[in-house]
Design a protein around this motif. Structure first.
Motif, PDB file in Angstrom:
ATOM      1  N   VAL A  28      40.241  73.481  31.064  1.00  0.00           N
ATOM      2  CA  VAL A  28      39.500  72.255  31.361  1.00  0.00           C
ATOM      3  C   VAL A  28      38.264  72.235  30.472  1.00  0.00           C
ATOM      4  O   VAL A  28      37.474  73.181  30.475  1.00  0.00           O
ATOM      5  N   VAL A  29      38.116  71.172  29.691  1.00  0.00           N
ATOM      6  CA  VAL A  29      36.932  70.982  28.856  1.00  0.00           C
ATOM      7  C   VAL A  29      36.064  69.919  29.522  1.00  0.00           C
ATOM      8  O   VAL A  29      36.481  68.768  29.649  1.00  0.00           O
ATOM      9  N   ILE A  30      34.878  70.309  29.985  1.00  0.00           N
ATOM     10  CA  ILE A  30      33.977  69.368  30.640  1.00  0.00           C
ATOM     11  C   ILE A  30      33.106  68.716  29.582  1.00  0.00           C
ATOM     12  O   ILE A  30      32.319  69.373  28.900  1.00  0.00           O
ATOM     13  N   GLY A  31      33.234  67.408  29.437  1.00  0.00           N
ATOM     14  CA  GLY A  31      32.450  66.683  28.452  1.00  0.00           C
ATOM     15  C   GLY A  31      33.277  65.615  27.772  1.00  0.00           C
ATOM     16  O   GLY A  31      34.518  65.598  27.869  1.00  0.00           O
ATOM     17  N   SER A  32      32.586  64.714  27.067  1.00  0.00           N
ATOM     18  CA  SER A  32      33.293  63.623  26.383  1.00  0.00           C
ATOM     19  C   SER A  32      32.674  63.319  25.034  1.00  0.00           C
ATOM     20  O   SER A  32      32.998  62.295  24.426  1.00  0.00           O
ATOM     21  N   GLY A  33      31.784  64.187  24.551  1.00  0.00           N
ATOM     22  CA  GLY A  33      31.113  63.947  23.284  1.00  0.00           C
ATOM     23  C   GLY A  33      31.858  64.550  22.111  1.00  0.00           C
ATOM     24  O   GLY A  33      33.045  64.891  22.198  1.00  0.00           O
ATOM     25  N   ALA A  34      31.134  64.711  20.995  1.00  0.00           N
ATOM     26  CA  ALA A  34      31.746  65.165  19.751  1.00  0.00           C
ATOM     27  C   ALA A  34      32.394  66.533  19.899  1.00  0.00           C
ATOM     28  O   ALA A  34      33.481  66.778  19.363  1.00  0.00           O
ATOM     29  N   THR A  35      31.739  67.443  20.630  1.00  0.00           N
ATOM     30  CA  THR A  35      32.308  68.787  20.786  1.00  0.00           C
ATOM     31  C   THR A  35      33.599  68.741  21.582  1.00  0.00           C
ATOM     32  O   THR A  35      34.593  69.392  21.230  1.00  0.00           O
ATOM     33  N   ALA A  36      33.599  67.976  22.666  1.00  0.00           N
ATOM     34  CA  ALA A  36      34.795  67.892  23.513  1.00  0.00           C
ATOM     35  C   ALA A  36      35.977  67.303  22.760  1.00  0.00           C
ATOM     36  O   ALA A  36      37.092  67.847  22.809  1.00  0.00           O
ATOM     37  N   VAL A  37      35.759  66.200  22.033  1.00  0.00           N
ATOM     38  CA  VAL A  37      36.892  65.556  21.348  1.00  0.00           C
ATOM     39  C   VAL A  37      37.364  66.380  20.155  1.00  0.00           C
ATOM     40  O   VAL A  37      38.475  66.171  19.653  1.00  0.00           O
ATOM     41  N   THR A  38      36.533  67.307  19.698  1.00  0.00           N
ATOM     42  CA  THR A  38      36.957  68.250  18.659  1.00  0.00           C
ATOM     43  C   THR A  38      37.787  69.374  19.262  1.00  0.00           C
ATOM     44  O   THR A  38      38.841  69.756  18.733  1.00  0.00           O
ATOM     45  N   LEU A  39      37.305  69.931  20.367  1.00  0.00           N
ATOM     46  CA  LEU A  39      37.965  71.071  21.005  1.00  0.00           C
ATOM     47  C   LEU A  39      39.341  70.741  21.584  1.00  0.00           C
ATOM     48  O   LEU A  39      40.294  71.513  21.424  1.00  0.00           O
ATOM     49  N   VAL A  40      39.434  69.630  22.285  1.00  0.00           N
ATOM     50  CA  VAL A  40      40.640  69.344  23.062  1.00  0.00           C
ATOM     51  C   VAL A  40      41.916  69.366  22.207  1.00  0.00           C
ATOM     52  O   VAL A  40      42.872  70.077  22.538  1.00  0.00           O
TER      53      VAL A  40
END
Length: 499
Positions: free
Chosen positions: A181-193
């Motif tokens: 589970v990746v908590i977040g919706s910013g640049a880091t999250a959309v990169t990681l997912v």
């Protein structure tokens, strides 16, 4: 005995290495050193090691004005960017000028000596070492390298899996075959997912509210076409300006016609995910485009992962962590082996350096930004601070150019001090950053302010900054110059400039 330099640059990242180039070429007679708290060149691009780390700006504008980006990908991965920075440093032969492991803690200005004393903690033992310089150029970025933003979630101590912040990702973080589970919706999250989804059992991007996500090609077709037909530096310059102008056009369009631009962005997402996907819930923000920074996904990789079923997006609030995962306000429970807290950064002015001017500690929130480069009543100090609506390096390059112009002007008139003075009582104080993003709103109160009119107004506009910083008057009536000329006579570029 402390080492003395004409200029000290703080930070050996993208901005600091760029500043070294400009000093070398525009002020060849100046001595300088770079103080770097870490043990390697690269700054952000050496610090962040999480899977898929990449730029969220194209490298034709995130790259230096003086060094063409030659790789195929315009939206580049972190290791490629790091190699680019290190190659630049090697070409400049900067190894002897960088002092690694020197974490700047305090900078003290003396008007009598017209010099800064920079106090650092060096190495693991935190030995106190001092350097002195006539001008201080801060290229330390704008966020805290020691801490990321991590909200306090109820029950997190009960969770049996692992919790990690991307800023502190290590090689032993295991996600292959795991539920993530990746908590977040910013640049880091959309990169990681999408990157984690390549090998994880499944990845959930858990967000409180949606962000604007825009898909761009990872390669710039026009740039590749030009590179095959004209010299490299010409292709780079044309592509750079093409991307600058397109970015400015899109930003202005978004600010003037937000409803239309919002519809276009959301419609493009719907086209990527299909008519049956709930785009309204998961990819339609409540705010207007560019109230916060847009998230870029190269070649739509996030959408591809979602459409293929390797990843999913959940929009809800966290009620509590459980032993097995996270229970949401809706009652749904997300089971997880690994939780990644892509919850944002902590902003930190001047890297947390304490600044003292003539015995008085400077309170950052009391300062007014001058041309987005210097600060009211703080002599001989500049800060490279990039754009919120464009690539960081566009502004950082201009800041370094301006500092060189300033230093050369001071030499020409025999001045030792330059200080922006607030003389116009009609200037209204405004927040430095007009952004609704959480990471900005949490910290902007501790940053300097900007003014309602120039030269105190911060331009989030590359063309306006070119006019002000590259071609504008250095002696503009606001900047005060003072010092001693070679003949020993006290000089001032402005009446009353000497405190």
């Amino acid at each position: 005995m402390s080492e003395h330099f004409d200029v000290i640059i703080v930070g050996a990242g993208l901005s600091g290495i760029g500043a070294a180039h400009h000093l070398t070429t525009r002020c060849p007679g100046k001595t300088f050193a770079i103080l770097e708290g870490r043990e390697a060149i690269g700054g952000t691009w050496d610090l962040f090691r999480y899977p898929g780390i990449r730029s969220d700006s194209d490298m034709y504008t995130l790259g230096y004005s003086f060094k063409p980006w030659k790789e195929r990908k315009a939206i580049a991965d972190g290791p490629s960017i790091l190699a680019y920075i290190r190659e630049t440093a090697e070409e400049l032969a900067l190894e002897s000028k960088i002092r690694f492991g020197c974490r700047v803690k305090r900078a003290t200005w003396s008007s009598e000596r017209a010099a800064w004393t920079v106090e650092v903690e060096r190495g693991p033992s935190k030995e106190i070492v001092r350097f002195t310089c006539n001008f201080l150029l801060m290229c330390s970025g704008y966020y805290d390298y020691e801490k990321g933003h991590a909200p306090e979630f109820a029950g997190i101590e009960r969770f049996k899996g692992r919790v990690v912040h991307p800023q502190f990702w290590t090689e032993d973080v295991e996600y292959r075959g795991k539920r993530v589970v990746v908590i977040g919706s910013g640049a880091t999250a959309v990169t990681l997912v999408p990157e984690l989804a390549k090998e994880a059992a499944h990845v959930v991007m858990l967000q409180r509210s949606p962000t604007y996500v825009v898909s761009l090609p990872s390669q710039d077709a026009i740039a590749r076409w030009l590179q095959q037909r004209v010299p490299t530096h010409v292709a780079y310059e044309v592509t750079r300006w093409k991307n600058v102008l397109l970015g400015m056009f899109f930003y202005q369009l978004a600010r003037r016609r937000p409803a239309s631009v919002k519809k276009q962005i959301v419609d493009l997402v719907r086209k990527k995910l299909g008519p049956d996907y709930d785009v309204d819930k998961h990819f339609t923000p409540r705010y207007n485009p560019w109230d916060q920074r847009l998230c870029v996904v190269p070649d739509g990789d996030l959408f591809k992962a979602v459409k293929a079923g390797r990843a999913s997006v959940v929009t809800d609030h966290i009620e509590t962590f459980t032993e097995k995962g996270i229970r949401l306000a809706s009652g749904q429970e997300l089971e997880a082996d690994l939780v990644v807290m892509a919850t944002g950064l902590r902003l930190l002015f001047l890297g947390g350096v304490e600044v003292v001017v003539d015995g008085r500690r400077v309170e950052p929130s009391k300062l007014l930004s001058y041309k987005g480069v210097m600060f009211s009543d703080v002599p001989n100090l500049a800060c490279a601070f990039g754009y919120t609506n464009a690539s960081w390096t566009l502004k950082a390059d201009l800041v370094s150019e301006y500092v060189c112009r300033l230093l050369n002007h001071m030499d020409a008139i025999g001045a030792r001090r330059c200080t922006p003075r607030r003389k116009d009582s009609d200037v209204e104080d405004l927040p430095l950053l007009d952004f609704s993003s959480g990471y900005v709103q949490r910290s902007v109160h501790a940053f300097p302010r900007q003014g309602s009119k120039k030269p105190w107004k911060v331009n989030q506009n590359y063309l306006l900054d070119i006019a002000a910083l590259r071609f504008g008057e250095v002696d503009d009536g606001t900047m005060e110059f003072a010092g001693t000329n070679p003949a020993g006579a006290e000089v001032s570029a402005r009446a009353g400039a000497i405190p």
